[in-house]
Scaffold this active site. Structure first.
Site, short mmCIF file in Angstrom:
data_model
loop_
_atom_site.label_atom_id
_atom_site.label_comp_id
_atom_site.label_asym_id
_atom_site.label_seq_id
_atom_site.Cartn_x
_atom_site.Cartn_y
_atom_site.Cartn_z
CG ASN A 191 -1.82 1.22 1.26
OD1 ASN A 191 -1.88 2.00 0.31
ND2 ASN A 191 -2.53 1.40 2.37
CG ASP A 251 -2.43 -2.59 12.24
OD1 ASP A 251 -1.71 -3.58 12.00
OD2 ASP A 251 -2.24 -1.84 13.21
N GLY A 252 -4.64 -1.24 8.32
CA GLY A 252 -5.82 -1.08 7.47
C GLY A 252 -5.78 -1.96 6.23
#
Length: 606
Positions: A191, A251-252
């Protein structure tokens, strides 16, 4: 770990042993032994003997090299080193720059050993390279055969230690062994927007070199928009990724991945087989720290290194998931559920994402000054003290109970589909495995990547999947009544009134610097419910916030910590925020239940 070696350890029957001479130092030799426990080095110099060992669990890989053309001959035949700089004397054995006149063959052994240091934890992992130079024979090919023999033995020991499909006595060149190595391919999902936006650079500069040392085969995908990872794993062929599915971010992005996996019709097989991992590049990085905390790894000094070593080792540990049902959706959570103070801080500080984890500190001060309270009703099933884990390294009979026993409700009143029924409710969307090669994971305007896996890995990204219907969430059926129906009277406790916060946590940490539930384990079947009601003073609330980094916040009298197996949260204010794993949800009420040991995470275990 490198230590003063136990005499019994060095006395073990070795798989291989060799004596190496250091010509630049008279009367100095290294006696090297490879045993099932690791690599033993015994240095003898003018009658003085110094012995060290490198444990097998600290060795990640090795590589055969040969002398570089026109390089000076170095007299050292066995040399430990901690530098990652390329050795100018050697090249790959197939390189065009090899020195045809030098008959020596080199074996580079890579390890990351624990060292005492002046950091908070008192220890850190430090890179060490052991260089063995083979030149006992008159021909290069014969010396390289010796180096290759050592390499195969080390690789066999590493793989057989952590791969259950490798049986004792299996040859390192046998079909099953080679197949096990090939099947351990890792899929990285990066990400680029996580944290301060450095995930791509961190992967290229700090993760890939370790993967190369460990000879790890991998593919990568860089997310292009929100929910990209979720859409990808919903349709991606996961059978080829026996080495794990690893997110590089916060964590997302892992929340996306887990919920994408649970939207597959084959969710049960995939979630049981796939090993999940995380390289922390986000703002919070709670799970990465919780994994290190569980296995006493020195995380704080170099969290990216420790988490990458988890991936390289490839060992899975069970982890609880929590099934979260809202008014309109079902989620599967691995970290926390929040309402009130901490959720406000998490969501509202997003505007300061560019400054990293400091955003939480700044917004905590703001929310402390403008303290809010919220009306609501909290119902929960408390876990009795005699069913809680006994210690950080122990467990109780509670751990072996099924989910129907953990959630102590009268489930017969609320019929639900079984695991098998869930798989047959509807036909899955078409699965696509069409891949296209990318020059790198950078955009066209960025520089190309110069790192490639030694095992022939490639940078790949899925083509855009065709539009499909809204995906269905599968996973284990709930044992709780529907959210619209009342809860049973038995076993359920209820708190009503005004709250400062309710935070449910099932990992020890919800951020790298936030030890929220010190007694929590990765897989203990417990949700720790932190409840702070209205009326707490700002002074005590400040003590609570300051104590989050060390775990002393649990001593604040007005903060109640309750071990539960299920709970229902019903806010009576439409202005309150609810977060699941740090992600804001739009519904106003939810209920949650623990599913012990449902997922598997990559964790370094000796």
């Amino acid at each position: 770990m490198m230590d003063s070696m136990d005499d019994n350890h060095f006395a073990m029957k070795p798989m291989l042993e060799e004596t190496f001479y250091i010509l630049s130092k008279k009367n100095t030799v290294y006696r090297v032994k490879l045993t099932e426990k690791g690599l033993c080095l015994q240095k003898e110099n003018n009658g003085t003997i110094k012995t060290e060992t490198i444990a097998l669990c600290d060795i990640i890989g090795c590589r055969c090299m040969r002398s570089k053309r026109r390089s000076e001959n170095n007299a050292c035949a066995c040399r430990p080193s901690s530098s990652r700089k390329n050795d100018p004397r050697v090249v790959d054995e197939n390189s065009v720059d090899k020195d045809e006149n030098d008959i020596s063959a080199f074996l580079y052994i890579y390890a990351y050993v624990l060292k005492n240091c002046k950091v908070k934890s008192g220890q850190k992992r430090e890179r060490m390279t052991i260089t063995l130079r083979f030149r006992s024979f008159d021909k290069y090919d014969d010396n390289m055969k010796e180096a290759q023999k050592w390499r195969s033995a080390i690789k066999y020991l590493i793989t057989s230690r952590y791969s259950p499909q490798i049986s004792p006595g299996m040859s390192p060149t046998s079909g099953p062994f080679e197949s096990a190595v090939i099947e351990n391919k890792v899929f990285f999902i990066i990400n680029p927007k996580s944290g301060v936006g450095k995930a791509r650079d961190i992967f290229q500069q700090r993760v890939v070199p370790i993967l190369t040392e460990a000879d790890i085969n991998y593919d990568i995908h860089v997310t292009r928009h929100a929910q990209d990872a979720r859409n990808l794993v919903r349709s991606q062929d996961m059978n080829q990724y026996g080495g794990g599915l690893v997110v590089v971010g916060g964590d997302g992005i892992l929340f996306e991945v887990i919920n994408g996996l649970m939207e597959r019709m084959d969710w049960e097989m995939v979630i049981e087989r796939i090993k999940l991992g995380i390289i922390p590049c986000g703002s919070g990085n709670g799970l990465a720290k919780a994994i290190s905390y569980a296995y006493n790894e020195p995380h704080d000094h170099n969290p990216v290194l420790i988490s990458t070593l988890n991936v390289v080792r490839g060992v899975a540990a069970p982890m609880d998931l929590v099934r979260v049902q809202t008014e309109s959706q079902v989620y599967f959570s691995f970290l926390s559920i929040g309402w009130g103070l901490l959720s406000d801080i998490d969501v509202e500080s997003e505007r300061l994402r560019a400054i990293g984890s400091q955003r939480f500190t700044i917004w905590s001060v703001a929310r402390l000054i403008g303290l809010r309270t919220y009306k609501g009703r909290l119902s929960f099933v408390r876990i009795p003290a005699d069913r809680l884990p006994l210690s950080r390294n122990g467990s109780s009979s509670f751990l072996s109970r099924s989910i129907s026993e953990c959630v102590d409700v009268n489930s017969s009143m609320y019929p639900s589909n079984s695991f098998g029924d869930c798989l047959n409710l509807e036909t899955s969307s078409e699965v696509t495995d069409c891949m296209r090669r990318r020059d790198s994971f950078y955009s066209v305007a960025s520089r190309r990547s110069t790192y490639l896996s030694a095992a022939g890995s490639s940078y790949q990204s899925l083509v855009d999947a065709p539009a499909s219907r809204t995906p269905r969430m599968y996973g284990p059926a709930s044992r709780l009544p529907p959210l619209s129906q009342p809860l049973p009277q038995d076993n359920w406790e209820v708190f009503s009134g005004e709250f400062v916060m309710v935070h449910a946590v099932y990992q020890s940490h919800i951020a790298a610097d936030c030890l929220f539930a010190p007694d929590s384990r990765l897989s203990d079947g417990v949700i720790w419910l932190c409840v702070i009601k209205a009326g707490i003073s700002r002074a005590h609330l400040l003590q609570f916030l300051l104590g989050l980094s060390t775990g002393t916040h649990v001593n604040i009298a007005q903060a109640e910590f309750i071990p539960v197996s299920a709970f229902r949260l019903e806010p009576l204010s439409n202005t309150s925020l609810i977060t699941v794993d740090g992600e804001r949800i739009n519904d106003n009420s939810l209920q949650a239940e623990i599913i012990p040991g449902m997922a598997n995470v990559l964790a370094r275990r000796s």
